[in-house]
Design a protein around this motif. Structure first.
Motif, short mmCIF file in Angstrom:
data_model
loop_
_atom_site.label_atom_id
_atom_site.label_comp_id
_atom_site.label_asym_id
_atom_site.label_seq_id
_atom_site.Cartn_x
_atom_site.Cartn_y
_atom_site.Cartn_z
N HIS A 193 32.68 -2.44 -20.14
CA HIS A 193 31.91 -2.29 -21.38
C HIS A 193 32.30 -3.37 -22.37
O HIS A 193 33.08 -4.27 -22.05
N ALA A 194 31.77 -3.29 -23.58
CA ALA A 194 32.16 -4.22 -24.63
C ALA A 194 33.67 -4.12 -24.83
O ALA A 194 34.23 -3.03 -24.97
N GLY B 168 25.55 -9.71 -19.30
CA GLY B 168 26.04 -9.60 -20.66
C GLY B 168 26.35 -10.97 -21.24
O GLY B 168 25.96 -12.01 -20.72
N ARG B 169 27.10 -10.95 -22.34
CA ARG B 169 27.52 -12.19 -22.99
C ARG B 169 29.04 -12.16 -23.14
O ARG B 169 29.63 -11.11 -23.32
N GLU C 226 26.10 -16.95 -22.05
CA GLU C 226 25.13 -15.96 -21.58
C GLU C 226 25.12 -15.94 -20.06
O GLU C 226 25.76 -16.77 -19.40
N ASP D 11 28.43 -7.11 -24.81
CA ASP D 11 27.34 -6.15 -24.59
C ASP D 11 27.87 -4.86 -23.97
O ASP D 11 29.04 -4.76 -23.59
N ASP D 12 26.99 -3.86 -23.89
CA ASP D 12 27.41 -2.56 -23.38
C ASP D 12 27.85 -2.61 -21.92
O ASP D 12 28.69 -1.82 -21.49
N ASN E 164 28.90 -5.53 -18.87
CA ASN E 164 29.20 -6.95 -18.69
C ASN E 164 29.85 -7.17 -17.33
O ASN E 164 30.65 -6.36 -16.86
#
Length: 336
Positions: free
Chosen positions: A148-149, A168-169, A226, A245-246, A248
């Protein structure tokens, strides 16, 4: 103020020899936009598509996951006063870990899960064909980092690193090796995930515990990647990695592009610590001159005034001198 990373044209990096000479040899981080954009791994529907691909290659193995409560906000670190850590560890089946991460992405309770350094050959055999880079040696296998983040504390690696964002980023914040004294590095034998971390890199501005860090805080190299982007991080460069992001996924490749043999430089540093670190300053200075002359070669090869065939074990390591020196070292360590 932060400094942007230099950028290389990933499309022009078609073989390892060129990458080693052009990107690795200078020893500076380089952003490689779009280097992984054509990966079959990324051909699905975003992050969930990548997770689905990982499940297809799941070998049924187990791995460790980090679980953090909402109050740490995905910032895996030491507990206050270095009394343990601010997260818990669990061993779970990889498939179960992936399912927990995917199901809880963006959950209301704020709990975060992180599963890192999953070797492809152990956990996802065969997926290597879906993550090839033309400038990374075929013998170097990918590792996967899923969660997750989160924020992975500022640390270094002893290997050269190409990291590719698959979902994600990711934000990378980097400091050079010579910043080590300003980063207030924690214990080297009691770490979060293997490498010592900076205790100051994530501190609030003006934190009185870390006055030296204030001088370099704003000199960090920072870049946000990205999906499909990659970054080259030379060994010993400090880097903090934030998943934004939520859900990744990061894929990385570790190898030593300039090794003369199997012995790691870190072993030499540890040996130097027990043989030199507590000697008088005058003696340490004397040995520093020897290291500068024979190891770091500040003035060129120490026997440059002789023909190569006259240099003995100071000749090229590839000519058998690597093993000759190693045998001398092993004999000395045995007291011979």
């Amino acid at each position: 103020m932060t400094v942007a990373l230099p950028i290389a044209d990933a499309d022009g990096l078609t073989d390892y020899a060129a990458f080693r000479a052009r990107i690795m040899a200078p020893g500076r981080p380089v952003l490689l936009p779009g280097a992984a954009r054509s990966w079959p791994l990324l051909s699905g529907t975003g992050a969930n598509g990548v997770i689905e691909m990982l499940n297809r290659f799941d070998a049924g193995s187990e791995a460790e996951i980090f679980v953090g409560k909402a109050e740490i906000e995905g910032r895996y670190d030491y507990a206050p006063a270095l009394a343990g850590f601010n997260f818990t560890r669990e061993n779970v089946a990889v498939a179960k870990g992936l399912r927990r991460i995917a199901d809880r992405a963006g959950g209301d309770d704020g709990e975060t899960i992180y599963m890192g350094s999953l070797r492809s050959e152990r956990h996802f055999p065969g997926i290597e064909a879906f993550t090839r880079l033309p400038f990374v040696p075929d013998t170097v296998k990918p590792r996967f980092w899923i969660g997750h983040a989160s924020r992975v504390a500022c640390h270094y690696d002893t290997m050269d690193n190409v990291a590719c964002v698959a979902a994600g980023r990711r934000r990378f914040t980097l400091y050079p090796p010579e910043a080590i004294a300003d980063l207030y590095v924690g214990p080297i034998d009691r770490t979060i995930a293997g490498q010592p971390i900076s205790l100051s890199a994530a501190s609030a501005p003006g934190d009185p515990r870390f006055p030296r860090f204030e001088a370099i805080r704003d000199s960090a190299l920072v870049s946000e990647l990205e999906a499909g982007d990659a970054i080259y991080i030379p060994k010993l460069w400090w880097h903090q990695v934030e998943a934004l992001d939520d859900l990744n996924v990061l894929v990385n490749f570790w190898w030593d592009g300039f090794a003369a043999g199997s012995d790691p430089p870190y072993a030499a540093m540890l040996l130097a610590m027990i043989t030199l670190a507590e000697r008088p300053a005058s003696e340490r200075a004397a040995w520093r001159a020897w290291f500068d002359h024979y190891v770091f070669r500040l003035h060129g090869h120490p026997l440059a005034f002789l023909q190569e065939e006259q240099r003995g074990i100071l000749g090229p390591l590839a000519g058998g001198n690597y093993q000759r020196i190693r045998m001398i070292v092993m004999r000395l360590l045995r007291g011979g």
